[in-house]
Motif scaffolding. Structure first.
Motif, short mmCIF file in Angstrom:
data_model
loop_
_atom_site.label_atom_id
_atom_site.label_comp_id
_atom_site.label_asym_id
_atom_site.label_seq_id
_atom_site.Cartn_x
_atom_site.Cartn_y
_atom_site.Cartn_z
N VAL A 56 0.85 -1.21 0.00
CA VAL A 56 0.00 0.00 0.00
C VAL A 56 0.88 1.25 0.00
N LYS A 70 -5.63 7.91 -0.73
CA LYS A 70 -6.43 6.73 -1.03
C LYS A 70 -5.59 5.73 -1.81
N GLY A 85 -8.09 -1.08 -2.55
CA GLY A 85 -8.24 -2.15 -1.57
C GLY A 85 -8.16 -3.49 -2.26
N PRO A 86 -8.37 -4.61 -1.52
CA PRO A 86 -8.31 -5.96 -2.11
C PRO A 86 -9.30 -6.13 -3.26
N ASP A 87 -10.40 -5.37 -3.20
CA ASP A 87 -11.41 -5.49 -4.27
C ASP A 87 -11.14 -4.53 -5.44
N LYS A 103 -9.77 3.11 -1.46
CA LYS A 103 -10.17 3.27 -0.06
C LYS A 103 -9.20 4.23 0.62
N LYS A 104 -9.71 4.91 1.65
CA LYS A 104 -8.86 5.83 2.42
C LYS A 104 -7.72 5.02 3.07
N VAL A 105 -6.50 5.51 2.93
CA VAL A 105 -5.36 4.83 3.55
C VAL A 105 -5.40 5.10 5.05
N ASN A 106 -5.46 4.02 5.83
CA ASN A 106 -5.50 4.14 7.29
C ASN A 106 -4.07 4.11 7.82
N LYS A 141 -11.17 -1.34 -5.37
CA LYS A 141 -11.79 -0.02 -5.19
C LYS A 141 -10.90 0.87 -4.33
#
Length: 257
Positions: free
Chosen positions: A70, A76, A79-81, A85-88, A83
């Protein structure tokens, strides 16, 4: 050492004062699982800025840090899918244990309380489970009997050993050490380096900024020499210490060895 790239650093830059000061100047490096990377160089060469950038304690001006696949420098990431996602970043920081020059222990809490705080609060581990793990880690570094002491009652070397196992209590994938022995009296340095050597033997991925050339030589799988915000040379301890190529590295080693 496996071929897994745990951290990839690409063209990392950190500029201050509108770009006139280049603390990091286009740094690129891959860090593999199980490697012990020892970063050496003169004061002000960018070593600590580089280390603190790995978990974004320092926000880079430009470049990428890819950790566990990541890019943590992005707001952002897929993700695994697939899409966005916000990087945590907090989640990634949990996987990176950090040990500083100064031990950063809470003075008003006992050693055990210092140890169990993050696993309970951040990871939601029960007090009993966190306590058992903490006592096991304290046992490993010979400090089980000091669990109810306060930081002020410990020596510098003991405090730094607690700081290391406190980071380990979060079960990180990589340990980052920012000059962990530079604030210690000389006779306490050995006890801290012994803990770090043990970790290296167990296969912990480590990035260590240090002035301890003996440690770099004995424990490092790769030694990285930095100056003026750049990586000027890297190689095995044998290559770096026995046959350095860059004139700046030769000059540096002539002063510290």
């Amino acid at each position: 050492m496996t071929s897994d790239k745990l951290i990839q650093v690409k063209n990392l830059k950190k500029h201050y004062n509108k770009g006139t000061i280049k603390a990091l100047d286009d740094v690129s490096i891959d860090i593999h699982s199980g490697e012990v990377i020892v970063v050496i160089g003169p004061s002000g060469s960018g070593k600590s800025t580089f280390l603190r950038s790995l978990n974004l304690m320092e926000q880079p001006t430009d470049g990428q840090i890819i950790f566990d696949g990541v890019d943590i420098t992005k707001k952002k990431a897929p993700g695994p899918d697939g899409k966005l996602k916000k990087v945590n970043i907090d989640l990634h920081r949990q996987k990176m244990g950090m040990v500083f020059q100064h031990f950063n222990l809470f003075p008003h809490k006992t050693i055990l309380q210092n140890m169990i705080l993050a696993p309970m609060k951040v990871k939601g581990i029960s007090k009993d489970a966190a306590t058992n793990k903490a006592m096991e880690l304290l046992r490993r570094v010979g400090l089980e009997d000091r669990h109810s002491a306060y930081p002020i009652q410990l020596s510098g070397g003991q405090k730094q050993r607690v700081a290391i196992v406190r980071a380990l209590a979060m079960e990180p994938e990589v340990m980052l050490f920012d000059e962990p022995t530079s604030a210690l009296d000389p006779e306490m340095v050995g006890e801290v380096l012994a803990v770090m050597k043990e970790l290296a033997k167990e296969g912990m991925t480590m990035v260590v900024v240090t002035h301890e050339m003996g440690f770099a030589r004995e424990v490092g799988s790769r030694v990285v020499f930095m100056d003026e915000g750049k990586i000027l040379e890297q190689g095995t301890p044998e290559e770096i210490f026995t046959s350095p190529k860059h004139p700046r590295l030769k000059d540096f080693l002539s002063k510290v060895l």
